[in-house]
Enzyme design. Structure first.
Site, PDB file in Angstrom:
ATOM      1  N   SER A   1       0.688  -9.072 -23.808  1.00 52.24           N
ATOM      2  CA  SER A   1       0.409 -10.245 -22.977  1.00 52.24           C
ATOM      3  C   SER A   1      -0.988 -10.785 -23.298  1.00 52.24           C
ATOM      4  O   SER A   1      -1.194 -11.996 -23.442  1.00 52.24           O
ATOM      5  CB  SER A   1       0.514  -9.844 -21.501  1.00 52.24           C
ATOM      6  OG  SER A   1       0.217 -10.927 -20.675  1.00 52.24           O
TER       7      SER A   1
ATOM      8  N   LYS B   1      -4.198  -9.195 -17.357  1.00 55.48           N
ATOM      9  CA  LYS B   1      -2.808  -9.279 -17.838  1.00 55.48           C
ATOM     10  C   LYS B   1      -1.868  -8.250 -17.194  1.00 55.48           C
ATOM     11  O   LYS B   1      -0.804  -7.942 -17.727  1.00 55.48           O
ATOM     12  CB  LYS B   1      -2.702  -9.181 -19.373  1.00 55.48           C
ATOM     13  CG  LYS B   1      -3.645 -10.047 -20.164  1.00 55.48           C
ATOM     14  CD  LYS B   1      -3.870 -11.422 -19.611  1.00 55.48           C
ATOM     15  CE  LYS B   1      -2.675 -12.333 -19.643  1.00 55.48           C
ATOM     16  NZ  LYS B   1      -3.031 -13.649 -18.994  1.00 55.48           N
ATOM     17  N   SER B   2      -2.272  -7.757 -16.028  1.00 53.40           N
ATOM     18  CA  SER B   2      -1.449  -6.760 -15.342  1.00 53.40           C
ATOM     19  C   SER B   2      -0.549  -7.370 -14.275  1.00 53.40           C
ATOM     20  O   SER B   2       0.180  -6.650 -13.593  1.00 53.40           O
ATOM     21  CB  SER B   2      -2.362  -5.719 -14.672  1.00 53.40           C
ATOM     22  OG  SER B   2      -3.183  -5.117 -15.627  1.00 53.40           O
TER      23      SER B   2
ATOM     24  N   ASN C   1      -2.109 -12.686 -11.102  1.00 53.66           N
ATOM     25  CA  ASN C   1      -1.762 -13.944 -10.431  1.00 53.66           C
ATOM     26  C   ASN C   1      -0.496 -13.806  -9.592  1.00 53.66           C
ATOM     27  O   ASN C   1      -0.351 -14.459  -8.565  1.00 53.66           O
ATOM     28  CB  ASN C   1      -1.622 -15.070 -11.459  1.00 53.66           C
ATOM     29  CG  ASN C   1      -2.972 -15.465 -12.011  1.00 53.66           C
ATOM     30  OD1 ASN C   1      -3.627 -16.347 -11.473  1.00 53.66           O
ATOM     31  ND2 ASN C   1      -3.433 -14.776 -13.053  1.00 53.66           N
TER      32      ASN C   1
ATOM     33  N   HIS D   1     -11.427  -8.505 -12.043  1.00 56.07           N
ATOM     34  CA  HIS D   1     -11.080  -7.648 -13.187  1.00 56.07           C
ATOM     35  C   HIS D   1     -12.223  -6.668 -13.477  1.00 56.07           C
ATOM     36  O   HIS D   1     -12.179  -5.961 -14.481  1.00 56.07           O
ATOM     37  CB  HIS D   1     -10.902  -8.490 -14.458  1.00 56.07           C
ATOM     38  CG  HIS D   1      -9.730  -9.422 -14.462  1.00 56.07           C
ATOM     39  ND1 HIS D   1      -8.493  -9.089 -13.983  1.00 56.07           N
ATOM     40  CD2 HIS D   1      -9.597 -10.686 -14.966  1.00 56.07           C
ATOM     41  CE1 HIS D   1      -7.667 -10.111 -14.158  1.00 56.07           C
ATOM     42  NE2 HIS D   1      -8.312 -11.082 -14.752  1.00 56.07           N
TER      43      HIS D   1
ATOM     44  N   SER E   1       7.136 -16.738  -4.915  1.00 58.35           N
ATOM     45  CA  SER E   1       6.293 -15.985  -5.861  1.00 58.35           C
ATOM     46  C   SER E   1       7.096 -15.573  -7.096  1.00 58.35           C
ATOM     47  O   SER E   1       6.590 -14.831  -7.943  1.00 58.35           O
ATOM     48  CB  SER E   1       5.691 -14.745  -5.191  1.00 58.35           C
ATOM     49  OG  SER E   1       6.741 -13.890  -4.760  1.00 58.35           O
TER      50      SER E   1
END
Ligand code: PPS
Length: 285
Positions: A129, A44-45, A48, A99, A218
């Site tokens: 998140s 969640k940092s 993607n 991760h 992006s």
């Protein structure tokens, strides 16, 4: 199918994609090559977003690749069973996402010259998140409330373990020349400069219009609409219909959710756990 986690070396992992034997195999036998590029994050940092950016830099801003191949095939997660299978037979330079905490990463990496990008984000925003994400996931124990998830998070009892340990672990690499630290916050504040920094690190040169195309394709809105990148392909098997990868994409959303008491507990914990690292590594307020 709401699943539980498996515990490996004291850290919980989603059992569906990361069975125990597989995690051992990754750590002991996966070979990292010098020409690989490693995209490393705590969940969640902004993983993607970084993956999409690096893929677009690679294709010099041409969006064909990101529009035709799912993101998890372009830069597979090595700890995920499916990702590992894609990676292990792939010829040539690879983008590899992970991760994993540093101590569980493939051992071969410590002898390689592979370039690593470690992306961090304010753990308070990571927490919020993660709460919304995991509560729509079908493969981990779902939190019933933010209060409950807060308790789990501060104890490190969440998929991939403690944010503090993960960050401490990877930050120990920070003096290596093949290691680049980025933050989600700097990516948001000045996306162009951050993309230029990544290009420089990867030894890539982009023409101005190519750079513009990287930035456009992006962006949060474009990624949200790209079915190859927004996890919509994973709905049904892995996530509920209402599950969202690209939820808000902002800095400081934690302020909308933390109570004053939670904010104080978090501040104290952060100071205790991260006191030995230079505070300029953490550019959030
Ligand atoms: S995962 O599941 O761990 O791989 O998730 P990860 O990609 O690390 O993090 C998801 C959060 O990143 C935000 N995101 C973006 N923000 C800005 N711009 C772009 N392009 C972008 N892409 C993803 C996403 O919205 C998640 O954050 P929240 O706060 O939940 O919105």
């Amino acid at each position: 199918m709401t699943g539980e986690c498996v515990w490996f070396e004291g850290i919980p992992f989603p059992s569906m994609e990361c069975p125990l034997e597989h995690l051992r195999e990754v750590q002991e036998n996966f070979i990292i090559k010098d020409e690989d590029v490693l995209l490393l994050t705590y969940p969640k940092s902004g993983t993607n977003w970084l993956m999409e950016t690096v893929c677009l830099i690679h294709s010099k801003g041409d969006p064909k690749w990101i529009q035709s191949v799912p993101i998890a095939e372009r830069s597979p997660w090595v700890e995920a069973f499916s990702g590992y299978n894609l990676l292990k037979d792939k010829e040539g330079p690879r983008f590899i996402t992970s991760h994993l905490p540093v101590q569980l990463f493939p051992r071969s990496f410590f002898k390689s010259k592979a370039k690593m990008i470690y992306l961090i984000r304010n753990p308070r925003d990571v927490l919020v998140s993660g709460y919304f994400f995991w509560r729509s996931a079908k493969f981990v124990k779902r939190p019933q409330s933010l209060e409950q998830y807060f308790e789990w998070f501060v104890k490190g009892n969440v998929p991939f373990g403690s944010w503090f340990d993960h960050t401490q672990g990877w930050m120990s690499m920070r003096d290596k020349e093949n290691f680049l630290i980025l933050s989600y916050e700097e990516m948001k504040w000045d996306t162009r400069s951050t993309v230029e920094k990544i290009c420089q690190f990867l030894g890539q040169t982009l023409e101005p219009e190519e750079l513009n195309s990287v930035l456009k394709n992006s962006s949060f809105q474009v990624m949200k609409e790209n079915n190859m990148s927004n996890f919509s392909l994973l709905k049904g098997q892995y996530f509920e219909e209402n599950g969202l990868l690209l939820r808000k994409g902002i800095i400081g959303d934690w302020k909308n959710y933390f109570t004053v008491a939670q904010a104080e507990i978090f501040d104290k914990l952060f100071q205790e756990k991260m006191a030995d690292l230079p505070q300029e590594l953490f550019p959030w307020e």
